[in-house]
Design an enzyme around this catalytic site. Structure first.
Site, PDB file in Angstrom:
ATOM      1  N   ASP A  44       0.798  -1.233   0.000  1.00  0.00           N
ATOM      2  CA  ASP A  44       0.000   0.000   0.000  1.00  0.00           C
ATOM      3  C   ASP A  44       0.829   1.281   0.000  1.00  0.00           C
ATOM      4  O   ASP A  44       0.322   2.350   0.341  1.00  0.00           O
ATOM      5  CB  ASP A  44      -0.947  -0.007   1.208  1.00  0.00           C
TER       6      ASP A  44
ATOM      7  N   ASP B 113      -6.911  -4.209  -5.419  1.00  0.00           N
ATOM      8  CA  ASP B 113      -6.555  -2.948  -4.756  1.00  0.00           C
ATOM      9  C   ASP B 113      -5.179  -2.435  -5.186  1.00  0.00           C
ATOM     10  O   ASP B 113      -4.910  -1.229  -5.166  1.00  0.00           O
ATOM     11  CB  ASP B 113      -6.518  -3.122  -3.231  1.00  0.00           C
TER      12      ASP B 113
HETATM   13  N1  GLY Z   1      -7.300  -1.782   0.327  1.00  0.00           N
HETATM   14  C1  GLY Z   1      -8.019  -2.235   1.434  1.00  0.00           C
HETATM   15  C2  GLY Z   1      -9.449  -1.971   1.335  1.00  0.00           C
HETATM   16  O1  GLY Z   1      -9.943  -1.480   0.350  1.00  0.00           O
HETATM   17  O2  GLY Z   1     -10.138  -2.270   2.317  1.00  0.00           O
END
Ligand code: GLY
Length: 424
Positions: free
Chosen positions: A131, A195
């Protein structure tokens, strides 16, 4: 390199023609159907949302105080829960403060944004997360775009270092960056989640700012792999694809945060749309634009009349997840700058505006309530019963971004939220 991904101009042309036709039909239908919430103009709803959001954010600074702690999810009574810089959401709060600075030009917001941004620096070396794009583009990336002068000279090396750390997650056999978590981990599986598309912006940015071509190449391969393996024939998406890291073979596909392996988790769909728009922004590859439109068309086609998405498009549990709608509305505003016809442009703009119209009102917008949060009714992880039907900092972040993009487009200015300096 995924050599089996061949872009055919003829296929893409007919796909885009089909989109034109579909958009024209939808626009004719919309012209006859009054807005579900008619009444007040969107301009006045947005102006009210800006005024109230700035007041709530000012209040949040007083409540949070500690510049090493970050709002993540709200409680049922709309109080922020705080976590340290290690949480995946830590970039969004400084990002909200940067957007507040952009909206208000109030120097106090710039100072606060800088303070919460600075406390993230050590995260640039965190090899345990995929992330880093979220964390660093929302904080340092926005700082570079909105801040001016020598005080920002140190931001570029931090972003480049974070990008190098992220880039190391790449597996050349799979052609993707790996996820740092999985609900069913197994030693031989290399999990990739949709994601991660959101983190490619950092790699593209780094290659465009002296980091060398490798990071961009990896970002392109990751996006191609996502187009090939995550998208179903109806335009819905899988949340996770597990690969054999030695051969690149797909082991299985499914979900972590959605209702089921064959359903479409709405925030995953939103990450896919937004990520493909960003991949197109940096590369101008038709495949990414087509995929962004396919995913967006699926999202829009499955919305209820108030245009705010359920947490999962196929679940019997009818809870909303406003974050998915905020992300998508912002992405659609950018998409309008890339589509090639007036009818498609008008179609995606009208869809984004109808989403924003709902988001600016109760029960989603918290105006008139005693809180520092901006939007209620997000869902973090329903199967794990974690932060269900509460505020989320990422809903607030993409809400503010969508507002800036709406405001700039209404004023005829360039689109906001572009890290690549690529404007239309
Ligand atoms: N990237 C984690 C979520 O969307 O919860």
């Amino acid at each position: 390199m995924n050599s089996d991904i061949v872009h055919s101009p003829r296929n893409s042309h007919s796909l885009i023609m089909r989109h034109h036709l579909k958009a024209a039909i939808i626009l004719l239908t919309l012209a006859r159907v009054p807005s579900a919430f008619g009444g007040e103009s969107l301009d006045s709803l947005v102006q009210n949302a800006i005024n109230v959001s700035l007041a709530h954010l000012e209040r949040s600074v007083i409540e949070v105080r500690d510049t090493t702690m970050y709002p993540t999810y709200g409680t049922k009574d709309l109080k922020w829960q705080l976590r340290n810089a290690g949480d995946w959401t830590s970039g969004f709060y400084p990002g909200c403060l940067w957007y507040a600075f952009e909206m208000s030009r109030d120097r106090r917001f710039e100072r606060w944004a800088r303070e919460w941004t600075a406390s993230l620096e050590s995260e640039k070396a965190d090899t345990g997360t995929h992330d880093l794009g979220f964390k660093f583009m929302c904080s340092y990336g926005n700082g570079l775009r909105f801040g001016k002068g020598p005080a920002y000279a140190g931001y570029t090396p931090v972003l480049l270092a974070a990008a190098r750390t992220l880039s190391d997650r790449y597996n050349p056999v799979v052609g993707a960056l790996g996820s740092n978590w999985d609900s069913k981990p197994s030693g031989r599986s290399f999990p990739v989640i949709i994601d991660i598309m959101m983190n490619l912006d950092l790699l593209f940015w780094a290659s465009e700012h002296g980091g060398g071509p490798l990071m961009e190449e990896r970002a392109i391969h990751h996006a191609e792999t996502t187009c090939r393996d995550f998208v179903r024939t109806d335009g819905g998406t899988y949340h996770i694809v597990r690969y054999d890291p030695a051969t690149g073979r797909v082991i299985n596909r499914g979900t972590i945060q959605g209702a089921g392996d064959e359903t479409a988790w709405s925030r995953g769909q939103a990450w896919g749309i937004y990520g493909m728009v960003v991949a197109y922004r940096h590369t101008h590859r038709e495949k990414f634009l087509e995929t962004a439109m396919r995913l967006a068309d699926y999202f829009v086609a499955h919305l209820p009349p108030d245009r705010v998405s359920p947490w999962d498009f196929q679940s019997d549990i009818t809870l909303k997840d406003v974050s998915a709608t905020c992300i998508t509305a912002s992405a659609l505003f950018e998409l309008t700058h890339y589509v090639t016809s007036d009818s498609l442009r008008a179609h995606y703009r009208s869809e984004a505006e109808e989403m924003l119209r709902s988001l600016c009102r109760a029960p989603f917008f918290t105006g008139g309530r005693n809180t520092a949060c901006l939007l209620d009714h997000s869902v973090q992880h329903l199967p794990a019963k974690s932060n269900v039907d509460v505020p989320s900092i990422f809903a607030d972040y993409y809400f503010l971004e969508a507002i800036l993009r709406y405001r700039d487009q209404a004023g005829g200015e360039k689109v906001r939220g572009l890290s690549g300096g690529h404007t239309h």
